[in-house]
Design a protein around this motif. Structure first.
Motif, short mmCIF file in Angstrom:
data_model
loop_
_atom_site.label_atom_id
_atom_site.label_comp_id
_atom_site.label_asym_id
_atom_site.label_seq_id
_atom_site.Cartn_x
_atom_site.Cartn_y
_atom_site.Cartn_z
N LEU A 1 2.22 1.67 -3.42
CA LEU A 1 1.19 2.16 -4.43
C LEU A 1 0.84 3.59 -4.17
N SER A 2 0.52 4.11 -2.98
CA SER A 2 0.46 5.56 -2.83
C SER A 2 1.63 6.47 -3.08
N SER A 3 2.70 5.95 -3.15
CA SER A 3 3.98 6.43 -3.43
C SER A 3 4.10 6.79 -5.04
N ARG B 1 1.10 11.92 -10.03
CA ARG B 1 0.35 13.18 -9.86
C ARG B 1 1.19 14.29 -10.14
N LEU C 1 1.29 6.75 -6.79
CA LEU C 1 0.13 7.47 -7.46
C LEU C 1 0.56 8.85 -7.09
N ASP C 2 1.20 9.36 -5.90
CA ASP C 2 1.73 10.51 -5.53
C ASP C 2 2.76 11.02 -7.06
N ASN D 1 0.79 -1.14 0.07
CA ASN D 1 -0.10 0.19 -0.17
C ASN D 1 0.72 1.34 -0.11
N ALA D 2 1.94 1.20 0.81
CA ALA D 2 2.90 2.45 0.89
C ALA D 2 3.56 2.51 -0.59
#
Length: 98
Positions: free
Chosen positions: A72-74, A80, A76-77, A69-70
């Motif tokens: 994946l969010s990294s 962006r 995604l950031d 999860n970490a």
């Protein structure tokens, strides 16, 4: 854009982990079986060992999920930020001034 390479365990590492787990579990089972105590104490130790093994698997899964999860969010950031930078025109304000 920098991408984080996916880490993958080698076959040797996987085999070593399996052998270590089997050795530890086998040692626990043999130790409980030959322990010179009453049956109730032996049963308690066996159930405690089983609980330890299952909770270890659960903890390992939770740690793995948190790391995924970490990551994946990294990603995604980072996507962006890359999109914002790609859409940004640094000369946009300069064209309006002249």
């Amino acid at each position: 854009m920098s991408t984080v390479p996916a880490t993958k365990s080698t076959a040797a590492y996987f085999a070593q982990s399996g052998i270590a787990f089997a050795t530890a579990l086998g040692s626990l089972i043999i130790g409980v079986a030959v322990l010179p105590v009453d049956g109730w104490i032996r049963a308690f130790l066996a159930v405690s060992g089983l609980f330890l093994v299952t909770s270890t698997f659960t903890l390992a899964k939770c740690v793995r999920d948190a790391q995924e999860n970490a990551g994946l969010s990294s990603r995604l950031d980072q996507a962006r930020v890359d999109r914002i930078l790609a859409e940004h025109d640094p000369f946009k304000d300069l064209n309006n001034v002249a």
